[in-house]
Scaffold this active site. Structure first.
Site, PDB file in Angstrom:
ATOM      1  N   SER A  93      37.025  74.786  35.451  1.00 11.24           N
ATOM      2  CA  SER A  93      36.410  73.289  35.556  1.00 11.24           C
ATOM      3  C   SER A  93      37.008  73.211  36.978  1.00 11.24           C
ATOM      4  O   SER A  93      37.724  73.850  37.647  1.00 11.24           O
ATOM      5  CB  SER A  93      37.330  72.300  34.594  1.00 11.24           C
ATOM      6  OG  SER A  93      37.272  70.890  35.273  1.00 11.24           O
ATOM      7  N   TYR A 138      44.203  68.593  30.885  1.00 13.21           N
ATOM      8  CA  TYR A 138      43.259  69.197  30.997  1.00 13.21           C
ATOM      9  C   TYR A 138      43.332  70.077  32.326  1.00 13.21           C
ATOM     10  O   TYR A 138      42.931  71.109  32.219  1.00 13.21           O
ATOM     11  CB  TYR A 138      41.985  68.262  31.073  1.00 13.21           C
ATOM     12  CG  TYR A 138      40.545  68.744  31.279  1.00 13.21           C
ATOM     13  CD1 TYR A 138      40.198  69.489  30.101  1.00 13.21           C
ATOM     14  CD2 TYR A 138      39.887  68.519  32.205  1.00 13.21           C
ATOM     15  CE1 TYR A 138      38.735  70.277  30.229  1.00 13.21           C
ATOM     16  CE2 TYR A 138      38.593  69.064  32.505  1.00 13.21           C
ATOM     17  CZ  TYR A 138      38.163  69.797  31.207  1.00 13.21           C
ATOM     18  OH  TYR A 138      36.835  70.552  31.622  1.00 13.21           O
TER      19      TYR A 138
HETATM   20  N1  NAP Z   1      30.718  68.616  30.980  1.00 16.19           N
HETATM   21  C1  NAP Z   1      31.250  68.741  32.101  1.00 16.19           C
HETATM   22  O1  NAP Z   1      30.849  68.098  33.150  1.00 16.19           O
HETATM   23  C2  NAP Z   1      32.077  69.954  32.064  1.00 16.19           C
HETATM   24  C3  NAP Z   1      32.720  70.389  33.632  1.00 16.19           C
HETATM   25  C4  NAP Z   1      33.637  71.348  33.419  1.00 16.19           C
HETATM   26  C5  NAP Z   1      33.797  72.146  32.264  1.00 16.19           C
HETATM   27  N2  NAP Z   1      33.614  71.581  31.122  1.00 16.19           N
HETATM   28  C6  NAP Z   1      33.725  72.318  30.033  1.00 16.19           C
HETATM   29  O2  NAP Z   1      32.676  73.050  29.510  1.00 16.19           O
HETATM   30  C7  NAP Z   1      33.007  73.309  27.949  1.00 16.19           C
HETATM   31  C8  NAP Z   1      31.706  72.569  27.162  1.00 16.19           C
HETATM   32  O3  NAP Z   1      32.047  71.431  27.421  1.00 16.19           O
HETATM   33  P1  NAP Z   1      30.647  70.195  27.221  1.00 16.19           P
HETATM   34  O4  NAP Z   1      30.779  69.268  27.905  1.00 16.19           O
HETATM   35  O5  NAP Z   1      29.593  71.196  26.678  1.00 16.19           O
HETATM   36  O6  NAP Z   1      31.445  69.576  25.753  1.00 16.19           O
HETATM   37  P2  NAP Z   1      31.038  69.236  24.264  1.00 16.19           P
HETATM   38  O7  NAP Z   1      29.628  68.951  24.409  1.00 16.19           O
HETATM   39  O8  NAP Z   1      31.970  68.230  24.108  1.00 16.19           O
HETATM   40  O9  NAP Z   1      31.043  70.407  23.551  1.00 16.19           O
HETATM   41  C9  NAP Z   1      32.593  71.003  23.283  1.00 16.19           C
HETATM   42  C10 NAP Z   1      32.351  72.250  22.022  1.00 16.19           C
HETATM   43  O10 NAP Z   1      33.863  72.646  21.702  1.00 16.19           O
HETATM   44  C11 NAP Z   1      33.591  72.804  20.506  1.00 16.19           C
HETATM   45  N3  NAP Z   1      34.965  72.741  19.892  1.00 16.19           N
HETATM   46  C12 NAP Z   1      35.859  71.958  19.991  1.00 16.19           C
HETATM   47  N4  NAP Z   1      36.920  72.259  19.221  1.00 16.19           N
HETATM   48  C13 NAP Z   1      36.812  73.380  18.657  1.00 16.19           C
HETATM   49  C14 NAP Z   1      37.475  74.161  17.788  1.00 16.19           C
HETATM   50  N5  NAP Z   1      38.705  73.839  17.310  1.00 16.19           N
HETATM   51  N6  NAP Z   1      36.825  75.406  17.178  1.00 16.19           N
HETATM   52  C15 NAP Z   1      35.584  75.672  17.643  1.00 16.19           C
HETATM   53  N7  NAP Z   1      34.876  74.874  18.601  1.00 16.19           N
HETATM   54  C16 NAP Z   1      35.510  73.722  19.001  1.00 16.19           C
HETATM   55  C17 NAP Z   1      32.804  71.861  19.805  1.00 16.19           C
HETATM   56  O11 NAP Z   1      32.199  72.304  18.693  1.00 16.19           O
HETATM   57  P3  NAP Z   1      32.613  71.762  17.174  1.00 16.19           P
HETATM   58  O12 NAP Z   1      32.615  70.304  17.141  1.00 16.19           O
HETATM   59  O13 NAP Z   1      31.303  72.099  16.306  1.00 16.19           O
HETATM   60  O14 NAP Z   1      33.561  72.395  16.650  1.00 16.19           O
HETATM   61  C18 NAP Z   1      31.655  71.927  20.957  1.00 16.19           C
HETATM   62  O15 NAP Z   1      30.745  72.716  20.537  1.00 16.19           O
HETATM   63  C19 NAP Z   1      34.438  72.862  27.837  1.00 16.19           C
HETATM   64  O16 NAP Z   1      35.319  73.964  28.170  1.00 16.19           O
HETATM   65  C20 NAP Z   1      34.670  71.871  28.993  1.00 16.19           C
HETATM   66  O17 NAP Z   1      35.931  71.633  29.149  1.00 16.19           O
HETATM   67  C21 NAP Z   1      32.643  70.853  30.982  1.00 16.19           C
END
Ligand code: NAP
Length: 279
Positions: free
Chosen positions: A160, A173
């Site tokens: 991130s 985070y």
């Molecule tokens: N959005 C952004 O701007 C951004 C920026 C930088 C980095 N990121 C990173 O990118 C990644 C994805 O983010 P996103 O925005 O796409 O988030 P999101 O839509 O909330 O997705 C989060 C994912 O994590 C999974 N998850 C959470 N707890 C889990 C567990 N215990 N076991 C298995 N799966 C689990 C959820 O699946 P289930 O609920 O089905 O378990 C879901 O698929 C994360 O690491 C986030 O920190 C995001």
């Protein structure tokens, strides 16, 4: 010459592949990456706790001519990961690519409103570090073992912008994602020196993408930007948030032979955010 961006014949697992609300525009980052890997020819396992959502994402990929399967599992539960690995090896005989996209912020670990740094909950801190760091460590242990045995593989962690230069508010985070950068470099060395030089470990550091977790921080209910959202866009030379599909190309490159001498890197995909001093 072979196509350095082809993933034909490769099997990938994407944790967090269930992210987002469903449908192409509302996909989370993991689901978008899974779609990109499948478009490049990989057979992709969609891993998340929500079995129905994993099946939905796999179905969407199959519907566009790709190959995908659902592997419901919890990244914090080693037994469920071992089961997911057995199902994956059943599907494709190997695991070639692991994308660790499960993760995200925990609102209670954010210094905001009534929550001050002095009162930040220990439980919330443990939860956000657990999900992002341990939730990357455990799948990596489980899925990199067959990669080491076959002498080839690519692990892609999701970092991130908060990792290298901490962002205000998201204390837990930021600490967890900084640990992901460190782990990425550490493991790239460990695997190359002591296990299999052909197993590579890199990370992608996404900039700001509007998703389920951060929508309220970035946008008002009417779709206009919050003050923080505006600050971010103003600090992004390209002047906008990212679209989840914009992570697919870098993931395909890191996953395949096009990057076969690249390991231990963290690559920003951020519209220039990390390069900009603000002046
Ligand atoms: N959005 C952004 O701007 C951004 C920026 C930088 C980095 N990121 C990173 O990118 C990644 C994805 O983010 P996103 O925005 O796409 O988030 P999101 O839509 O909330 O997705 C989060 C994912 O994590 C999974 N998850 C959470 N707890 C889990 C567990 N215990 N076991 C298995 N799966 C689990 C959820 O699946 P289930 O609920 O089905 O378990 C879901 O698929 C994360 O690491 C986030 O920190 C995001």
């Amino acid at each position: 010459m072979t196509n350095p961006f082809s993933l034909a014949g490769r099997t990938a697992v994407v944790t967090g592949g269930t992210g987002g609300l469903g449908g192409a525009r509302a996909r989370g980052l993991g689901a978008a990456v899974a779609g990109g890997l499948a478009a490049a020819g990989a057979r992709v396992g969609i891993l998340g706790r929500r079995a129905a959502r994993a099946a939905e994402v796999a179905g969407e990929i199959e519907g566009t001519g790709g190959s995908a399967f659902a592997i419901p599992a919890d990244v914090l539960d080693r037994d469920s990961l071992l089961q997911a690995r057995a199902e994956t090896l059943n599907q494709g005989d190997t695991v070639d690519i692991l994308v660790n996209a499960a993760g995200g912020n925990v609102p209670e670990a954010t210094v905001f409103g009534d929550i001050s740094f002095f009162g930040l909950s220990r439980e919330a801190f443990d939860q956000v570090v657990g999900l992002n760091l341990t939730g990357t460590l455990l799948p990596t242990q489980v899925f990199s073992e067959p990669m080491a045995s076959q002498g080839r593989g690519s692990i892609i962690n999701i970092s991130s912008m908060a990792a290298q230069q901490p962002l205000t508010r998201v204390m837990g985070y930021a600490a967890a994602k900084a640990a992901i950068d460190n782990f990425t470099r550490w493991l790239s060395v460990e695997l190359a020196l002591n296990h299999a030089p052909g197993v590579r470990v890199n990370a992608i550091a996404p900039g700001f993408f509007v998703g389920e977790q951060n929508r309220a921080l970035l946008m008002e209910p009417d779709g206009s930007l919050t003050a923080r959202g505006q600050q971010i866009v103003d600090h992004t030379p390209m002047g906008r948030f990212g679209e989840p599909d914009e992570l697919a190309g870098i993931a395909v490159w890191l996953a395949g032979d096009g990057s076969r001498f690249v390991t231990g890197t963290v690559i920003p995909v951020d519209g220039g955010f990390s390069a900009y001093s603000g002046v």
